[in-house]
Design a protein around this motif. Sequence first.
Motif, PDB file in Angstrom:
ATOM      1  N   ILE A   1      -0.894   1.536  11.168  1.00 31.79           N
ATOM      2  CA  ILE A   1       0.104   0.921  12.046  1.00 31.79           C
ATOM      3  C   ILE A   1       0.699  -0.323  11.381  1.00 31.79           C
ATOM      4  CG2 ILE A   1       0.430  -0.306  14.231  1.00 31.79           C
ATOM      5  CD1 ILE A   1      -1.667   1.662  15.440  1.00 31.79           C
ATOM      6  N   ALA A   2      -0.135  -1.133  10.757  1.00 34.11           N
ATOM      7  CA  ALA A   2       0.349  -2.351  10.091  1.00 34.11           C
ATOM      8  C   ALA A   2       1.309  -2.021   8.955  1.00 34.11           C
ATOM      9  CB  ALA A   2      -0.832  -3.171   9.575  1.00 34.11           C
ATOM     10  N   ILE A   3       0.977  -1.011   8.158  1.00 34.72           N
ATOM     11  CA  ILE A   3       1.847  -0.619   7.040  1.00 34.72           C
ATOM     12  C   ILE A   3       3.139  -0.009   7.573  1.00 34.72           C
ATOM     13  CG2 ILE A   3       2.059   0.827   4.973  1.00 34.72           C
ATOM     14  CD1 ILE A   3       0.141  -1.597   4.720  1.00 34.72           C
ATOM     15  N   LEU A   4       3.036   0.783   8.614  1.00 36.29           N
ATOM     16  CA  LEU A   4       4.221   1.377   9.234  1.00 36.29           C
ATOM     17  C   LEU A   4       5.145   0.290   9.785  1.00 36.29           C
ATOM     18  CD1 LEU A   4       5.734   3.905  10.153  1.00 36.29           C
ATOM     19  CD2 LEU A   4       4.309   3.916  12.191  1.00 36.29           C
ATOM     20  N   ASP A   5       4.573  -0.687  10.465  1.00 39.68           N
ATOM     21  CA  ASP A   5       5.378  -1.797  10.984  1.00 39.68           C
ATOM     22  C   ASP A   5       6.048  -2.562   9.847  1.00 39.68           C
ATOM     23  OD1 ASP A   5       4.802  -1.144  13.608  1.00 39.68           O
ATOM     24  OD2 ASP A   5       3.242  -2.673  13.837  1.00 39.68           O
ATOM     25  N   LEU A   6       5.324  -2.741   8.746  1.00 41.88           N
ATOM     26  CA  LEU A   6       5.898  -3.389   7.567  1.00 41.88           C
ATOM     27  C   LEU A   6       7.098  -2.596   7.049  1.00 41.88           C
ATOM     28  CD1 LEU A   6       5.686  -5.515   5.211  1.00 41.88           C
ATOM     29  CD2 LEU A   6       4.269  -3.812   4.052  1.00 41.88           C
ATOM     30  N   ALA A   7       6.957  -1.286   6.949  1.00 48.03           N
ATOM     31  CA  ALA A   7       8.039  -0.427   6.461  1.00 48.03           C
ATOM     32  C   ALA A   7       9.261  -0.527   7.370  1.00 48.03           C
ATOM     33  CB  ALA A   7       7.564   1.021   6.363  1.00 48.03           C
ATOM     34  N   ILE A   8       9.034  -0.476   8.665  1.00 44.57           N
ATOM     35  CA  ILE A   8      10.149  -0.543   9.617  1.00 44.57           C
ATOM     36  C   ILE A   8      10.830  -1.905   9.546  1.00 44.57           C
ATOM     37  CG2 ILE A   8      10.722  -0.545  12.079  1.00 44.57           C
ATOM     38  CD1 ILE A   8       8.494   1.633  12.382  1.00 44.57           C
ATOM     39  N   ARG A   9      10.047  -2.956   9.466  1.00 48.03           N
ATOM     40  CA  ARG A   9      10.592  -4.318   9.435  1.00 48.03           C
ATOM     41  C   ARG A   9      11.332  -4.606   8.123  1.00 48.03           C
ATOM     42  NH1 ARG A   9       6.111  -6.618  10.210  1.00 48.03           N
ATOM     43  NH2 ARG A   9       5.663  -7.230   8.076  1.00 48.03           N
ATOM     44  N   GLU A  10      10.690  -4.283   7.002  1.00 53.47           N
ATOM     45  CA  GLU A  10      11.244  -4.661   5.700  1.00 53.47           C
ATOM     46  C   GLU A  10      12.345  -3.720   5.197  1.00 53.47           C
ATOM     47  OE1 GLU A  10      10.509  -7.460   3.976  1.00 53.47           O
ATOM     48  OE2 GLU A  10       9.291  -8.026   5.704  1.00 53.47           O
TER      49      GLU A  10
ATOM     50  N   GLY B   1      12.544   3.123  -0.784  1.00 54.75           N
ATOM     51  CA  GLY B   1      12.867   2.810  -2.172  1.00 54.75           C
ATOM     52  C   GLY B   1      11.688   2.268  -2.958  1.00 54.75           C
ATOM     53  N   GLY B   2      10.472   2.638  -2.546  1.00 56.85           N
ATOM     54  CA  GLY B   2       9.269   2.214  -3.254  1.00 56.85           C
ATOM     55  C   GLY B   2       8.719   0.864  -2.820  1.00 56.85           C
ATOM     56  N   ARG B   3       9.385   0.194  -1.904  1.00 55.73           N
ATOM     57  CA  ARG B   3       8.877  -1.114  -1.440  1.00 55.73           C
ATOM     58  C   ARG B   3       7.597  -0.957  -0.620  1.00 55.73           C
ATOM     59  NH1 ARG B   3      13.792  -3.997   1.305  1.00 55.73           N
ATOM     60  NH2 ARG B   3      14.372  -1.852   1.726  1.00 55.73           N
ATOM     61  N   VAL B   4       7.469   0.170   0.071  1.00 53.47           N
ATOM     62  CA  VAL B   4       6.231   0.529   0.776  1.00 53.47           C
ATOM     63  C   VAL B   4       5.785   1.845   0.151  1.00 53.47           C
ATOM     64  CG1 VAL B   4       5.214   1.169   2.989  1.00 53.47           C
ATOM     65  CG2 VAL B   4       6.928  -0.631   2.890  1.00 53.47           C
ATOM     66  N   THR B   5       4.570   1.869  -0.383  1.00 52.59           N
ATOM     67  CA  THR B   5       4.125   3.040  -1.136  1.00 52.59           C
ATOM     68  C   THR B   5       3.138   3.894  -0.352  1.00 52.59           C
ATOM     69  OG1 THR B   5       2.236   1.925  -2.133  1.00 52.59           O
ATOM     70  CG2 THR B   5       4.360   1.730  -3.288  1.00 52.59           C
ATOM     71  N   ARG B   6       3.001   5.123  -0.805  1.00 49.12           N
ATOM     72  CA  ARG B   6       2.038   6.036  -0.161  1.00 49.12           C
ATOM     73  C   ARG B   6       0.611   5.549  -0.348  1.00 49.12           C
ATOM     74  NH1 ARG B   6       3.471  10.825  -4.495  1.00 49.12           N
ATOM     75  NH2 ARG B   6       4.783   9.361  -5.571  1.00 49.12           N
ATOM     76  N   GLN B   7       0.342   4.873  -1.458  1.00 48.06           N
ATOM     77  CA  GLN B   7      -0.998   4.319  -1.657  1.00 48.06           C
ATOM     78  C   GLN B   7      -1.326   3.286  -0.585  1.00 48.06           C
ATOM     79  OE1 GLN B   7       1.380   4.668  -4.105  1.00 48.06           O
ATOM     80  NE2 GLN B   7       0.431   4.563  -6.131  1.00 48.06           N
ATOM     81  N   MET B   8      -0.319   2.544  -0.143  1.00 44.24           N
ATOM     82  CA  MET B   8      -0.542   1.543   0.904  1.00 44.24           C
ATOM     83  C   MET B   8      -0.979   2.203   2.211  1.00 44.24           C
ATOM     84  SD  MET B   8       2.767  -0.836   0.025  1.00 44.24           S
ATOM     85  CE  MET B   8       2.572  -2.059   1.306  1.00 44.24           C
ATOM     86  N   PHE B   9      -0.428   3.377   2.504  1.00 44.69           N
ATOM     87  CA  PHE B   9      -0.780   4.075   3.735  1.00 44.69           C
ATOM     88  C   PHE B   9      -2.173   4.699   3.675  1.00 44.69           C
ATOM     89  CE2 PHE B   9       3.797   4.186   4.708  1.00 44.69           C
ATOM     90  CZ  PHE B   9       3.751   3.839   6.039  1.00 44.69           C
ATOM     91  N   ARG B  10      -2.581   5.134   2.496  1.00 40.31           N
ATOM     92  CA  ARG B  10      -3.833   5.873   2.370  1.00 40.31           C
ATOM     93  C   ARG B  10      -4.705   5.253   1.286  1.00 40.31           C
ATOM     94  NH1 ARG B  10      -3.138  10.822   5.317  1.00 40.31           N
ATOM     95  NH2 ARG B  10      -5.178  11.352   4.522  1.00 40.31           N
ATOM     96  N   PRO B  11      -5.237   4.053   1.519  1.00 40.43           N
ATOM     97  CA  PRO B  11      -5.959   3.332   0.473  1.00 40.43           C
ATOM     98  C   PRO B  11      -7.265   3.984   0.035  1.00 40.43           C
ATOM     99  CG  PRO B  11      -6.228   2.217   2.564  1.00 40.43           C
ATOM    100  CD  PRO B  11      -5.208   3.302   2.774  1.00 40.43           C
ATOM    101  N   LEU B  12      -7.837   4.822   0.872  1.00 42.65           N
ATOM    102  CA  LEU B  12      -9.135   5.411   0.535  1.00 42.65           C
ATOM    103  C   LEU B  12      -9.047   6.760  -0.163  1.00 42.65           C
ATOM    104  CD1 LEU B  12     -11.107   4.519   3.789  1.00 42.65           C
ATOM    105  CD2 LEU B  12     -11.024   3.275   1.620  1.00 42.65           C
ATOM    106  N   ASP B  13      -7.951   7.475   0.016  1.00 45.76           N
ATOM    107  CA  ASP B  13      -7.904   8.821  -0.557  1.00 45.76           C
ATOM    108  C   ASP B  13      -6.628   9.136  -1.328  1.00 45.76           C
ATOM    109  OD1 ASP B  13      -6.100   9.073   1.521  1.00 45.76           O
ATOM    110  OD2 ASP B  13      -7.039  10.829   2.406  1.00 45.76           O
ATOM    111  N   TRP B  14      -5.808   8.126  -1.594  1.00 50.12           N
ATOM    112  CA  TRP B  14      -4.555   8.417  -2.277  1.00 50.12           C
ATOM    113  C   TRP B  14      -4.767   9.081  -3.623  1.00 50.12           C
ATOM    114  CZ3 TRP B  14      -3.328   6.547  -7.034  1.00 50.12           C
ATOM    115  CH2 TRP B  14      -4.022   5.435  -7.489  1.00 50.12           C
ATOM    116  N   HIS B  15      -5.831   8.712  -4.313  1.00 40.12           N
ATOM    117  CA  HIS B  15      -6.086   9.278  -5.644  1.00 40.12           C
ATOM    118  C   HIS B  15      -6.418  10.768  -5.572  1.00 40.12           C
ATOM    119  CE1 HIS B  15      -9.890   7.892  -3.986  1.00 40.12           C
ATOM    120  NE2 HIS B  15     -10.479   8.788  -4.731  1.00 40.12           N
TER     121      HIS B  15
END
Length: 105
Positions: free
Chosen positions: A11-20, A67-81
Amino acid sequence: MNRAQFQLHQIAILDLAIRECFQGSAANFARAVGVSPQMVTQWRTRNEKRWRPISADRCFDVEVACGGRVTRQMFRPLDWHRKWPDLVRATVESEFSALSQKELT
Protein backbone atom coordinates in the motif's frame (compact mmCIF):
# COMPACT_ATOMS: atom_id res chain seq x y z
CA MET A 1 7.57 -10.12 6.61
CA ASN A 2 4.13 -11.46 7.43
CA ARG A 3 0.99 -10.90 5.34
CA ALA A 4 -0.09 -7.79 7.26
CA GLN A 5 3.37 -6.22 6.90
CA PHE A 6 3.45 -7.11 3.20
CA GLN A 7 0.01 -5.51 2.78
CA LEU A 8 1.14 -2.26 4.42
CA HIS A 9 4.35 -2.29 2.38
CA GLN A 10 2.51 -2.69 -0.93
CA ILE A 11 0.00 0.00 0.00
CA ALA A 12 2.83 2.42 0.86
CA ILE A 13 4.60 1.79 -2.46
CA LEU A 14 1.33 2.06 -4.36
CA ASP A 15 0.54 5.38 -2.67
CA LEU A 16 4.04 6.57 -3.57
CA ALA A 17 3.48 5.63 -7.23
CA ILE A 18 0.12 7.41 -7.35
CA ARG A 19 1.47 10.51 -5.62
CA GLU A 20 4.80 10.82 -7.44
CA CYS A 21 3.84 9.64 -10.93
CA PHE A 22 0.19 10.66 -11.23
CA GLN A 23 -0.08 13.75 -9.00
CA GLY A 24 -2.29 11.82 -6.58
CA SER A 25 -4.89 10.72 -9.13
CA ALA A 26 -5.80 7.08 -8.60
CA ALA A 27 -8.05 7.25 -11.68
CA ASN A 28 -5.15 8.34 -13.92
CA PHE A 29 -2.97 5.68 -12.33
CA ALA A 30 -5.60 2.99 -13.01
CA ARG A 31 -5.92 4.08 -16.63
CA ALA A 32 -2.14 4.06 -17.17
CA VAL A 33 -1.73 0.62 -15.61
CA GLY A 34 -4.75 -0.83 -17.42
CA VAL A 35 -6.95 -1.70 -14.45
CA SER A 36 -10.23 -0.41 -13.12
CA PRO A 37 -10.36 2.21 -10.37
CA GLN A 38 -12.06 -0.46 -8.25
CA MET A 39 -8.99 -2.68 -8.54
CA VAL A 40 -6.79 0.18 -7.32
CA THR A 41 -9.18 0.59 -4.38
CA GLN A 42 -8.78 -3.12 -3.56
CA TRP A 43 -5.01 -2.77 -3.72
CA ARG A 44 -5.11 0.25 -1.38
CA THR A 45 -7.59 -0.96 1.21
CA ARG A 46 -6.40 -1.63 4.74
CA ASN A 47 -9.27 -4.08 5.24
CA GLU A 48 -7.40 -7.38 5.26
CA LYS A 49 -10.39 -9.37 3.98
CA ARG A 50 -10.87 -7.10 0.95
CA TRP A 51 -7.22 -6.41 0.16
CA ARG A 52 -5.73 -7.94 -2.98
CA PRO A 53 -1.97 -8.01 -3.51
CA ILE A 54 -0.57 -6.52 -6.68
CA SER A 55 0.40 -9.31 -9.07
CA ALA A 56 3.90 -9.59 -10.48
CA ASP A 57 2.57 -8.67 -13.94
CA ARG A 58 0.96 -5.51 -12.61
CA CYS A 59 4.12 -4.57 -10.72
CA PHE A 60 5.85 -4.47 -14.09
CA ASP A 61 2.99 -2.41 -15.55
CA VAL A 62 3.34 0.11 -12.70
CA GLU A 63 7.10 0.34 -13.27
CA VAL A 64 6.52 1.11 -16.96
CA ALA A 65 3.71 3.59 -16.23
CA CYS A 66 5.97 5.40 -13.74
CA GLY A 67 8.93 5.48 -16.09
CA GLY A 68 11.03 3.47 -13.64
CA ARG A 69 10.63 5.89 -10.73
CA VAL A 70 8.75 3.16 -8.84
CA THR A 71 10.15 -0.30 -9.55
CA ARG A 72 8.78 -3.81 -9.35
CA GLN A 73 11.50 -4.65 -6.84
CA MET A 74 10.02 -2.01 -4.53
CA PHE A 75 6.65 -3.78 -4.61
CA ARG A 76 8.05 -7.26 -4.01
CA PRO A 77 11.18 -6.93 -1.85
CA LEU A 78 11.22 -10.56 -0.74
CA ASP A 79 10.72 -12.43 -3.99
CA TRP A 80 11.56 -10.11 -6.87
CA HIS A 81 14.70 -12.10 -7.66
CA ARG A 82 12.54 -15.22 -8.24
CA LYS A 83 9.88 -13.39 -10.24
CA TRP A 84 12.36 -11.53 -12.47
CA PRO A 85 15.69 -13.42 -12.49
CA ASP A 86 16.91 -11.26 -15.39
CA LEU A 87 17.01 -8.30 -12.99
CA VAL A 88 19.39 -10.08 -10.62
CA ARG A 89 22.27 -9.89 -13.07
CA ALA A 90 21.47 -6.26 -13.94
CA THR A 91 21.37 -5.36 -10.24
CA VAL A 92 24.68 -7.07 -9.51
CA GLU A 93 26.32 -5.41 -12.51
CA SER A 94 24.97 -2.01 -11.47
CA GLU A 95 26.20 -2.41 -7.90
CA PHE A 96 29.60 -3.63 -9.11
CA SER A 97 29.89 -0.64 -11.44
CA ALA A 98 28.99 1.75 -8.60
CA LEU A 99 31.60 0.17 -6.32
CA SER A 100 34.24 0.35 -9.05
CA GLN A 101 33.51 4.05 -9.64
CA LYS A 102 33.69 4.73 -5.89
CA GLU A 103 37.11 3.03 -5.63
CA LEU A 104 38.43 5.13 -8.50
CA THR A 105 37.60 8.39 -6.76
